[in-house]
Write an enzyme that holds these catalytic residues in place. Structure first.
Site, PDB file in Angstrom:
ATOM      1  N   LYS A  14       0.835  -1.217   0.000  1.00  0.00           N
ATOM      2  CA  LYS A  14       0.000   0.000   0.000  1.00  0.00           C
ATOM      3  C   LYS A  14       0.869   1.266   0.000  1.00  0.00           C
ATOM      4  O   LYS A  14       0.679   2.167  -0.810  1.00  0.00           O
ATOM      5  CB  LYS A  14      -0.935   0.027   1.239  1.00  0.00           C
ATOM      6  CG  LYS A  14      -1.841  -1.189   1.369  1.00  0.00           C
ATOM      7  CD  LYS A  14      -2.739  -1.108   2.593  1.00  0.00           C
ATOM      8  CE  LYS A  14      -2.033  -1.133   3.932  1.00  0.00           C
ATOM      9  NZ  LYS A  14      -1.333  -2.398   4.246  1.00  0.00           N
ATOM     10  N   ARG A 127      11.866  -5.320   5.160  1.00  0.00           N
ATOM     11  CA  ARG A 127      11.601  -3.880   4.955  1.00  0.00           C
ATOM     12  C   ARG A 127      12.549  -3.020   5.794  1.00  0.00           C
ATOM     13  O   ARG A 127      12.837  -3.312   6.949  1.00  0.00           O
ATOM     14  CB  ARG A 127      10.155  -3.549   5.344  1.00  0.00           C
ATOM     15  CG  ARG A 127       9.918  -2.029   5.312  1.00  0.00           C
ATOM     16  CD  ARG A 127       8.482  -1.642   5.396  1.00  0.00           C
ATOM     17  NE  ARG A 127       7.782  -2.253   6.490  1.00  0.00           N
ATOM     18  CZ  ARG A 127       6.467  -2.266   6.595  1.00  0.00           C
ATOM     19  NH1 ARG A 127       5.726  -1.711   5.656  1.00  0.00           N
ATOM     20  NH2 ARG A 127       5.884  -2.828   7.624  1.00  0.00           N
ATOM     21  N   ARG A 171      -0.481  -8.718  13.395  1.00  0.00           N
ATOM     22  CA  ARG A 171      -1.075  -7.748  12.456  1.00  0.00           C
ATOM     23  C   ARG A 171      -1.880  -8.462  11.361  1.00  0.00           C
ATOM     24  O   ARG A 171      -2.944  -7.991  10.953  1.00  0.00           O
ATOM     25  CB  ARG A 171       0.026  -6.881  11.834  1.00  0.00           C
ATOM     26  CG  ARG A 171       0.536  -5.816  12.807  1.00  0.00           C
ATOM     27  CD  ARG A 171       1.933  -5.345  12.476  1.00  0.00           C
ATOM     28  NE  ARG A 171       2.059  -4.765  11.162  1.00  0.00           N
ATOM     29  CZ  ARG A 171       3.190  -4.750  10.452  1.00  0.00           C
ATOM     30  NH1 ARG A 171       4.293  -5.283  10.945  1.00  0.00           N
ATOM     31  NH2 ARG A 171       3.217  -4.197   9.273  1.00  0.00           N
TER      32      ARG A 171
HETATM   33  P1  AP5 Z   1       4.871  -1.561   2.031  1.00  0.00           P
HETATM   34  O1  AP5 Z   1       4.558  -0.741   0.833  1.00  0.00           O
HETATM   35  O2  AP5 Z   1       5.546  -0.906   3.171  1.00  0.00           O
HETATM   36  O3  AP5 Z   1       3.556  -2.359   2.491  1.00  0.00           O
HETATM   37  P2  AP5 Z   1       2.265  -1.841   3.241  1.00  0.00           P
HETATM   38  O4  AP5 Z   1       1.081  -2.495   2.586  1.00  0.00           O
HETATM   39  O5  AP5 Z   1       2.260  -0.359   3.331  1.00  0.00           O
HETATM   40  O6  AP5 Z   1       2.497  -2.553   4.642  1.00  0.00           O
HETATM   41  P3  AP5 Z   1       2.441  -1.963   6.128  1.00  0.00           P
HETATM   42  O7  AP5 Z   1       3.213  -2.918   6.988  1.00  0.00           O
HETATM   43  O8  AP5 Z   1       2.840  -0.524   6.163  1.00  0.00           O
HETATM   44  O9  AP5 Z   1       0.958  -2.102   6.440  1.00  0.00           O
HETATM   45  P4  AP5 Z   1       0.334  -2.131   7.825  1.00  0.00           P
HETATM   46  O10 AP5 Z   1      -1.072  -1.985   7.446  1.00  0.00           O
HETATM   47  O11 AP5 Z   1       0.651  -3.285   8.681  1.00  0.00           O
HETATM   48  O12 AP5 Z   1       1.078  -0.939   8.622  1.00  0.00           O
HETATM   49  P5  AP5 Z   1       0.638   0.555   8.904  1.00  0.00           P
HETATM   50  O13 AP5 Z   1       1.847   1.382   8.927  1.00  0.00           O
HETATM   51  O14 AP5 Z   1      -0.508   0.942   8.066  1.00  0.00           O
HETATM   52  O15 AP5 Z   1       5.780  -2.798   1.530  1.00  0.00           O
HETATM   53  C1  AP5 Z   1       6.348  -3.689   2.453  1.00  0.00           C
HETATM   54  C2  AP5 Z   1       7.737  -4.118   1.964  1.00  0.00           C
HETATM   55  O16 AP5 Z   1       7.627  -4.822   0.730  1.00  0.00           O
HETATM   56  C3  AP5 Z   1       8.697  -2.948   1.688  1.00  0.00           C
HETATM   57  O17 AP5 Z   1       9.972  -3.315   2.117  1.00  0.00           O
HETATM   58  C4  AP5 Z   1       8.662  -2.772   0.176  1.00  0.00           C
HETATM   59  O18 AP5 Z   1       9.892  -2.298  -0.325  1.00  0.00           O
HETATM   60  C5  AP5 Z   1       8.351  -4.195  -0.312  1.00  0.00           C
HETATM   61  N1  AP5 Z   1       7.470  -4.148  -1.483  1.00  0.00           N
HETATM   62  C6  AP5 Z   1       6.327  -3.429  -1.604  1.00  0.00           C
HETATM   63  N2  AP5 Z   1       5.763  -3.628  -2.813  1.00  0.00           N
HETATM   64  C7  AP5 Z   1       6.577  -4.522  -3.464  1.00  0.00           C
HETATM   65  C8  AP5 Z   1       6.526  -5.126  -4.748  1.00  0.00           C
HETATM   66  N3  AP5 Z   1       5.538  -4.878  -5.613  1.00  0.00           N
HETATM   67  N4  AP5 Z   1       7.501  -5.998  -5.094  1.00  0.00           N
HETATM   68  C9  AP5 Z   1       8.505  -6.262  -4.227  1.00  0.00           C
HETATM   69  N5  AP5 Z   1       8.628  -5.722  -2.983  1.00  0.00           N
HETATM   70  C10 AP5 Z   1       7.660  -4.859  -2.611  1.00  0.00           C
HETATM   71  O19 AP5 Z   1       0.085   0.421  10.422  1.00  0.00           O
HETATM   72  C11 AP5 Z   1       0.957   0.158  11.490  1.00  0.00           C
HETATM   73  C12 AP5 Z   1       0.193   0.152  12.802  1.00  0.00           C
HETATM   74  O20 AP5 Z   1      -0.417   1.442  13.027  1.00  0.00           O
HETATM   75  C13 AP5 Z   1      -0.983  -0.841  12.887  1.00  0.00           C
HETATM   76  O21 AP5 Z   1      -0.553  -2.132  13.247  1.00  0.00           O
HETATM   77  C14 AP5 Z   1      -1.839  -0.172  13.967  1.00  0.00           C
HETATM   78  O22 AP5 Z   1      -1.307  -0.384  15.265  1.00  0.00           O
HETATM   79  C15 AP5 Z   1      -1.695   1.308  13.634  1.00  0.00           C
HETATM   80  N6  AP5 Z   1      -2.735   1.749  12.678  1.00  0.00           N
HETATM   81  C16 AP5 Z   1      -2.549   2.122  11.374  1.00  0.00           C
HETATM   82  N7  AP5 Z   1      -3.719   2.430  10.799  1.00  0.00           N
HETATM   83  C17 AP5 Z   1      -4.680   2.223  11.738  1.00  0.00           C
HETATM   84  C18 AP5 Z   1      -6.093   2.343  11.728  1.00  0.00           C
HETATM   85  N8  AP5 Z   1      -6.771   2.714  10.631  1.00  0.00           N
HETATM   86  N9  AP5 Z   1      -6.756   2.084  12.884  1.00  0.00           N
HETATM   87  C19 AP5 Z   1      -6.101   1.717  14.001  1.00  0.00           C
HETATM   88  N10 AP5 Z   1      -4.766   1.553  14.075  1.00  0.00           N
HETATM   89  C20 AP5 Z   1      -4.050   1.817  12.951  1.00  0.00           C
HETATM   90 MG    MG Z   2       2.507   1.042   4.933  1.00  0.00          MG
END
Ligand code: AP5
Ligand code: MG
Length: 220
Positions: A14, A127, A171
């Site tokens: 994402k 990552r 997660r």
């Molecule tokens: P990346 O693009 O970072 O993936 P992502 O989908 O953004 O994954 P996240 O881990 O950020 O999602 P998440 O939902 O767990 O975390 P968030 O920060 O939102 O890609 C991942 C890796 O893969 C990278 O190294 C990248 O280089 C590689 N990659 C990507 N695309 C690729 C491709 N096509 N090919 C090869 N490699 C690739 O949330 C964190 C925490 O915040 C949550 O656990 C929660 O505690 C809190 N939080 C966030 N939002 C909420 C909410 N709405 N409500 C309540 N708590 C929340």
């Molecule tokens: Mg993210």
């Protein structure tokens, strides 16, 4: 404002794809996780509370997150706003509808990024994130030019605190239980578009760009 949601499990890409759309097409990238990590740097009571939930891989309470989202949206009036990581529950989907209504905006599209669990685990384990500008890397898939340093600003790269095996599994569990029900909600509303996320990030971004152009969210 045009509103687009990126749905997908942790590691589905994402953040990576949204930042490509931001850089290339001027979309506004609103990542709830980045927003929370930003405030978690302070020592306020809110920051400490948010940090505790995030470190456990649990959802941060709505009364902390939703005001931050609304604040971030102030002044975002004409752009295509990509909501990355919000909403994550049916309740948050209702809250987003209310936020959009207050801005006289509506939800234009929901993009679901789909990839196997084996790939999610490989991506999250490798990552690395820039401590200064937040840019995303991967030790194998997307290595920086100089090990441990950001290509864009030279900042140090670090591993997110919640990218440990135990927290990743938590997660993924939270995603299945709380977030997957959103797929049916948006599919019933005919807003959902499924995208195979097991491709190069640039290729995925271009496919999404085409969908958003057809919907009038980004210019041709
Ligand atoms: P990346 O693009 O970072 O993936 P992502 O989908 O953004 O994954 P996240 O881990 O950020 O999602 P998440 O939902 O767990 O975390 P968030 O920060 O939102 O890609 C991942 C890796 O893969 C990278 O190294 C990248 O280089 C590689 N990659 C990507 N695309 C690729 C491709 N096509 N090919 C090869 N490699 C690739 O949330 C964190 C925490 O915040 C949550 O656990 C929660 O505690 C809190 N939080 C966030 N939002 C909420 C909410 N709405 N409500 C309540 N708590 C929340
Ligand atoms: Mg993210």
């Amino acid at each position: 404002m045009k509103a687009v949601i990126f749905l997908g499990a942790p590691g589905s890409g994402k953040g990576t794809v949204a930042s490509i759309l931001q850089q290339k097409w001027g979309c506004f990238h609103l990542s709830s996780g980045d927003l929370l990590r930003e405030i978690a740097r302070s020592n306020s009571e809110t920051a400490l509370q948010a940090k505790r939930f995030m470190a456990r891989g649990e959802l941060v309470p709505d009364d902390i997150l939703v005001p931050l989202i609304e604040l971030k949206l102030q002044g975002v009036d004409n752009a295509c706003c990509i909501f990355d990581g919000f909403p994550r529950t049916l309740k948050q989907a209702d809250l987003l509808d209310e936020v959009l209504e207050r801005k006289n905006a509506r939800l234009n599209k929901v993009i679901l990024l789909e990839v196997s669990q084996a790939i999610l685990l490989q991506r999250l384990g490798g990552r690395r994130v820039c401590r200064v500008c937040g840019a995303n890397y991967h030790v194998v898939n997307r290595p920086p030019k100089q090990s441990g340093k950001c290509d864009l600003c030279g900042g140090d790269l670090y591993q997110r605190q919640d990218d440990t095996e135990e927290t990743i599994l938590k997660r993924l569990e939270v995603y299945t239980k709380d977030t997957e029900p959103l797929i049916k909600r948006y599919s019933d509303k005919k807003l959902l578009e499924r995208i195979n996320s097991d491709e190069n990030g640039e290729v995925i971004a271009e496919k999404i760009r085409q969908i958003l152009t057809l919907n009038g969210c980004v210019p041709n």
